[in-house]
Design a protein around this motif. Structure first.
Motif, PDB file in Angstrom:
ATOM      1  N   GLY A 231      18.503 -26.013  11.050  1.00  0.00           N
ATOM      2  CA  GLY A 231      19.263 -26.374   9.859  1.00  0.00           C
ATOM      3  C   GLY A 231      20.348 -27.383  10.158  1.00  0.00           C
ATOM      4  N   GLU A 232      20.992 -27.856   9.107  1.00  0.00           N
ATOM      5  CA  GLU A 232      22.029 -28.878   9.263  1.00  0.00           C
ATOM      6  C   GLU A 232      23.220 -28.364  10.061  1.00  0.00           C
ATOM      7  N   GLU A 233      23.582 -27.104   9.843  1.00  0.00           N
ATOM      8  CA  GLU A 233      24.707 -26.513  10.571  1.00  0.00           C
ATOM      9  C   GLU A 233      24.225 -25.282  11.323  1.00  0.00           C
ATOM     10  N   ARG A 234      24.566 -25.204  12.586  1.00  0.00           N
ATOM     11  CA  ARG A 234      24.138 -24.085  13.411  1.00  0.00           C
ATOM     12  C   ARG A 234      25.056 -22.883  13.199  1.00  0.00           C
ATOM     13  N   PRO A 235      24.499 -21.691  13.006  1.00  0.00           N
ATOM     14  CA  PRO A 235      25.354 -20.506  12.880  1.00  0.00           C
ATOM     15  C   PRO A 235      26.032 -20.183  14.206  1.00  0.00           C
ATOM     16  N   ASP A 236      27.166 -19.494  14.116  1.00  0.00           N
ATOM     17  CA  ASP A 236      27.797 -19.020  15.343  1.00  0.00           C
ATOM     18  C   ASP A 236      27.579 -17.513  15.528  1.00  0.00           C
ATOM     19  N   ALA A 237      26.880 -16.905  14.565  1.00  0.00           N
ATOM     20  CA  ALA A 237      26.509 -15.500  14.690  1.00  0.00           C
ATOM     21  C   ALA A 237      25.281 -15.242  13.815  1.00  0.00           C
ATOM     22  N   VAL A 238      24.455 -14.285  14.247  1.00  0.00           N
ATOM     23  CA  VAL A 238      23.269 -13.897  13.486  1.00  0.00           C
ATOM     24  C   VAL A 238      23.207 -12.378  13.422  1.00  0.00           C
ATOM     25  N   PHE A 239      23.025 -11.867  12.223  1.00  0.00           N
ATOM     26  CA  PHE A 239      22.857 -10.435  11.992  1.00  0.00           C
ATOM     27  C   PHE A 239      21.421 -10.223  11.513  1.00  0.00           C
ATOM     28  N   ALA A 240      20.637  -9.480  12.286  1.00  0.00           N
ATOM     29  CA  ALA A 240      19.244  -9.200  11.921  1.00  0.00           C
ATOM     30  C   ALA A 240      19.126  -7.753  11.444  1.00  0.00           C
ATOM     31  N   VAL A 241      18.269  -7.512  10.450  1.00  0.00           N
ATOM     32  CA  VAL A 241      18.188  -6.183   9.847  1.00  0.00           C
ATOM     33  C   VAL A 241      17.326  -5.206  10.639  1.00  0.00           C
ATOM     34  N   SER A 242      16.896  -5.597  11.836  1.00  0.00           N
ATOM     35  CA  SER A 242      16.268  -4.650  12.761  1.00  0.00           C
ATOM     36  C   SER A 242      16.510  -5.130  14.180  1.00  0.00           C
TER      37      SER A 242
END
Length: 326
Positions: A231-242
């Motif tokens: 994507g255009e902006e990279r996340p600095d955190a990711v929350f996955a539902v499993s």
């Protein structure tokens, strides 16, 4: 070993042995002890079909899971089986994948009275169709929600748990938090997304990105993470539902030459053993998976033995486990 031989060993009538096997309270304690001792010594296993013919019950519970390869589902099933055995029942397992045709095929067992009750982990969106197919058979929905009707259910407060995880990431200085969700046909997926959005709004963070995994698998988590990185902006955190999706996301981050948590923090959901196996160990929301299974089994047995038992919606405790991934 037959019931007749048990009667001869115990020195009682066949009718007395039958009453002991069926937990009748009309048997004298002395005779009951004789029968139980004879059963123990001979390692007697009752003929389930014969018992079904006598009692109009099979002592079998059908368990329909959405994906048995998911570690969370597997742990819930272990809890169901443990409680079933304690209660004098056995389980039949169907890996439905929330496919209504596969569910319909398994539910044909109802017409033959092969099972006495049902525990499902199917998607919320399938409940109307399942209600029609299951009818009056004792039924409990496990780790997924039934908002109305005569279906008991067991789970956790997914929205609150999700919100706390996002708050944890924010408290660690993260401001671009992405969500890897699952199919919104599942109520838990809707609620975990609701908690994610609610906490972003509460914290006045406008940046958001949501990916939807086709299944709760390592490969699906990796695929969604790669899409987020593109994507255009990279996340600095990711929350996955499993936890399984989170493990896939961590692999994608490493493949991109980035570090967890220095570049991107990763959090999961379920508290499975996998969360401790990945490197770095995964921060996650721990569900009481086996207790959820045990409680669901207790509820369905109650409905089997007392069809007038009230509908219950049980919300169990959960907790956030912080590890090195955040």
């Amino acid at each position: 070993m037959s019931i007749q031989k048990i009667a001869r060993l115990a020195g009682v009538s066949v009718a007395t042995v039958s009453r002991v096997l069926n937990n009748s309270d009309t048997v004298k304690d002395k005779n009951r002890e004789k029968v139980l001792q004879a059963i123990k010594e001979s390692n007697y296993q009752p003929n389930l079909l014969a018992r079904q013919l006598r009692t109009a019950r099979s002592s079998m519970i059908l368990v329909m899971v959405s994906d048995i390869s998911n570690p969370f589902c597997a742990e819930v099933v272990k809890g169901i089986e443990e409680q079933a055995e304690k209660s004098g029942y056995r389980i039949l397992l169907c890996n439905s994948g929330s496919d209504i045709e596969r569910s319909r095929s398994s539910l044909q067992l109802l017409s033959g009275k092969i099972v006495d009750g049902i525990i499902t982990m199917d998607a919320f969106s399938k409940l109307p169709e399942l209600t029609r197919l299951i009818g009056k058979t004792p039924w409990v929905q496990c780790a997924e929600y039934a908002n109305a009707g005569d279906v008991s259910c067991v789970g956790i407060n997914d929205s609150d748990a999700s919100q706390q995880m996002v708050r944890h990431l924010i408290n660690r200085g993260r401001r671009k938090i992405a969500l890897i969700n699952h199919d919104l046909n599942y109520k838990y997926a809707q609620l975990r997304q609701q908690g994610y959005l609610r906490e972003l709004e509460r914290s006045q963070l406008s940046w958001q990105a949501i990916g939807y995994a086709s299944e709760l698998s390592f490969s699906a988590g990796k695929k969604n993470m790669l899409q987020l990185l593109a994507g255009e902006e990279r996340p600095d955190a990711v929350f996955a539902v499993s936890d399984t999706l989170a493990a896939g996301a961590m692999a994608a981050i490493r493949d991109a030459g980035l570090r967890v948590p220095e570049d991107i923090a990763v959090a999961g959901f379920d508290g499975s053993g996998l969360a401790e196996m990945v490197s770095p160990p995964l921060t996650t929301i721990a569900q009481p998976s086996r207790d959820i299974g045990r409680t669901a089994c207790e509820l369905v047995v109650q409905r089997i033995e007392n069809p007038e038992a009230v509908t219950e919606r049980i919300i169990m405790d959960w907790h956030l486990i912080e590890r090195a991934s955040t």
